[in-house]
Design a protein around this motif. Sequence first.
Motif, PDB file in Angstrom:
ATOM      1  N   ARG A 136      -4.406  19.540 -21.676  1.00 12.22           N
ATOM      2  CA  ARG A 136      -3.356  20.520 -21.385  1.00 12.22           C
ATOM      3  C   ARG A 136      -3.463  21.146 -19.984  1.00 12.22           C
ATOM      4  N   PRO A 137      -4.627  21.588 -19.498  1.00  7.57           N
ATOM      5  CA  PRO A 137      -4.657  22.230 -18.180  1.00  7.57           C
ATOM      6  C   PRO A 137      -4.364  21.268 -17.026  1.00  7.57           C
ATOM      7  N   LEU A 138      -4.423  19.980 -17.266  1.00 13.32           N
ATOM      8  CA  LEU A 138      -4.196  19.031 -16.189  1.00 13.32           C
ATOM      9  C   LEU A 138      -2.722  18.776 -15.915  1.00 13.32           C
ATOM     10  N   ILE A 139      -1.864  19.028 -16.893  1.00  6.51           N
ATOM     11  CA  ILE A 139      -0.464  18.653 -16.784  1.00  6.51           C
ATOM     12  C   ILE A 139       0.345  19.788 -16.181  1.00  6.51           C
ATOM     13  N   ARG A 140       1.068  19.486 -15.136  1.00  7.07           N
ATOM     14  CA  ARG A 140       2.022  20.430 -14.551  1.00  7.07           C
ATOM     15  C   ARG A 140       3.375  20.093 -15.156  1.00  7.07           C
ATOM     16  N   ARG A 141       3.647  20.605 -16.343  1.00  9.12           N
ATOM     17  CA  ARG A 141       4.800  20.161 -17.134  1.00  9.12           C
ATOM     18  C   ARG A 141       6.121  20.332 -16.401  1.00  9.12           C
ATOM     19  N   ALA A 142       6.274  21.327 -15.568  1.00 12.84           N
ATOM     20  CA  ALA A 142       7.531  21.504 -14.857  1.00 12.84           C
ATOM     21  C   ALA A 142       7.820  20.335 -13.926  1.00 12.84           C
ATOM     22  N   ALA A 143       6.790  19.633 -13.498  1.00 11.41           N
ATOM     23  CA  ALA A 143       6.968  18.530 -12.555  1.00 11.41           C
ATOM     24  C   ALA A 143       7.205  17.188 -13.230  1.00 11.41           C
ATOM     25  N   ARG A 178       0.835  -1.205   0.000  1.00  9.79           N
ATOM     26  CA  ARG A 178       0.000   0.000   0.000  1.00  9.79           C
ATOM     27  C   ARG A 178       0.869   1.255   0.000  1.00  9.79           C
ATOM     28  N   ALA A 179       1.968   1.212   0.748  1.00 13.14           N
ATOM     29  CA  ALA A 179       2.866   2.360   0.814  1.00 13.14           C
ATOM     30  C   ALA A 179       3.448   2.686  -0.569  1.00 13.14           C
ATOM     31  N   VAL A 180       3.727   1.665  -1.351  1.00 15.26           N
ATOM     32  CA  VAL A 180       4.257   1.879  -2.698  1.00 15.26           C
ATOM     33  C   VAL A 180       3.187   2.523  -3.584  1.00 15.26           C
ATOM     34  N   PHE A 181       1.954   2.059  -3.473  1.00 15.03           N
ATOM     35  CA  PHE A 181       0.857   2.662  -4.229  1.00 15.03           C
ATOM     36  C   PHE A 181       0.657   4.117  -3.810  1.00 15.03           C
ATOM     37  N   GLU A 182       0.686   4.378  -2.506  1.00 13.28           N
ATOM     38  CA  GLU A 182       0.505   5.747  -1.998  1.00 13.28           C
ATOM     39  C   GLU A 182       1.611   6.669  -2.510  1.00 13.28           C
ATOM     40  N   ARG A 183       2.840   6.188  -2.488  1.00 14.38           N
ATOM     41  CA  ARG A 183       3.973   6.980  -2.977  1.00 14.38           C
ATOM     42  C   ARG A 183       3.790   7.290  -4.467  1.00 14.38           C
ATOM     43  N   SER A 184       3.333   6.324  -5.233  1.00 14.74           N
ATOM     44  CA  SER A 184       3.086   6.539  -6.664  1.00 14.74           C
ATOM     45  C   SER A 184       1.978   7.570  -6.877  1.00 14.74           C
ATOM     46  N   ALA A 185       0.917   7.474  -6.100  1.00 16.41           N
ATOM     47  CA  ALA A 185      -0.180   8.445  -6.202  1.00 16.41           C
ATOM     48  C   ALA A 185       0.317   9.852  -5.883  1.00 16.41           C
ATOM     49  N   GLN A 186       1.153   9.976  -4.864  1.00 19.00           N
ATOM     50  CA  GLN A 186       1.702  11.291  -4.514  1.00 19.00           C
ATOM     51  C   GLN A 186       2.549  11.858  -5.656  1.00 19.00           C
ATOM     52  N   ARG A 187       3.299  10.992  -6.314  1.00 25.44           N
ATOM     53  CA  ARG A 187       4.123  11.456  -7.439  1.00 25.44           C
ATOM     54  C   ARG A 187       3.249  11.948  -8.582  1.00 25.44           C
ATOM     55  N   TRP A 188       2.167  11.216  -8.892  1.00 21.11           N
ATOM     56  CA  TRP A 188       1.274  11.674  -9.955  1.00 21.11           C
ATOM     57  C   TRP A 188       0.555  12.953  -9.555  1.00 21.11           C
ATOM     58  N   ASP A 189       0.199  13.092  -8.275  1.00 18.89           N
ATOM     59  CA  ASP A 189      -0.461  14.318  -7.821  1.00 18.89           C
ATOM     60  C   ASP A 189       0.430  15.543  -8.005  1.00 18.89           C
ATOM     61  N   GLN A 190       1.740  15.351  -8.047  1.00 17.37           N
ATOM     62  CA  GLN A 190       2.670  16.455  -8.297  1.00 17.37           C
ATOM     63  C   GLN A 190       2.662  16.876  -9.765  1.00 17.37           C
ATOM     64  N   VAL A 191       2.239  15.992 -10.645  1.00 17.65           N
ATOM     65  CA  VAL A 191       2.330  16.215 -12.076  1.00 17.65           C
ATOM     66  C   VAL A 191       0.978  16.537 -12.709  1.00 17.65           C
ATOM     67  N   VAL A 192      -0.082  15.939 -12.203  1.00 16.19           N
ATOM     68  CA  VAL A 192      -1.404  16.056 -12.813  1.00 16.19           C
ATOM     69  C   VAL A 192      -2.382  16.612 -11.788  1.00 16.19           C
ATOM     70  N   ASN A 193      -3.219  17.543 -12.219  1.00 20.24           N
ATOM     71  CA  ASN A 193      -4.268  18.068 -11.344  1.00 20.24           C
ATOM     72  C   ASN A 193      -5.371  17.026 -11.230  1.00 20.24           C
ATOM     73  N   THR A 194      -5.375  16.289 -10.136  1.00 17.67           N
ATOM     74  CA  THR A 194      -6.338  15.199  -9.975  1.00 17.67           C
ATOM     75  C   THR A 194      -7.513  15.562  -9.081  1.00 17.67           C
TER      76      THR A 194
END
Length: 176
Positions: free
Chosen positions: A142-149, A15-31
């Motif tokens: 386009r508005p969902l992607i935080r390209r800098a991240a 679960r911790a690995v899934f949570e870490r992955s979700a956090q990484r995507w949350d940095q990149v995509v407006n979810t």
Amino acid sequence: MIELKFDGDVTGERRAVFERSAQRWDQVVNTGFDPIDIDGDILTGVRIDVSIQPIDGANGVLGQAGPTILRQGNELPLAGIMEFDRADVATLEAGGRFEDVILHEMAHVLGFGTLWSRKTCSKERGQWTPGLSVPHPQGNLRPLIRRAAVPSLFQTRVARAPAKAIGESWCSVTSC
């Protein structure tokens, strides 16, 4: 913010690995989004139902994923599902690739490779990170992607990503 809902045999360590992955995507995509009632559940971010279960045995399909409910209007994901083959998970963990495959499959839930034809994205639009061919977003994505991240998402993972987790499969398949 991605909300994970675990079903079945998903240990705390996994679960911790899934949570870490979700956090990484949350940095990149407006979810996140304004609250929406889906069958009595109030969602304010993409909900992903996660399970580890038999799919096809060892060395076949590692995981499969995609959106299951789209928002009215913009057709972006509200919810999705990620399933991982129980027969492959221990091997992926031992080889240090489990998180890579989770990141890849989570991308499919978020619409990468699964909704691009609906959003008129093009495969020929270039690269975001070395070695990872991903089209630049067009249209409603386009508005969902935080390209800098984007580089931070893959900075330590690309070199070890399984062949099916990079390149053309990002554009053309919904399961690996």
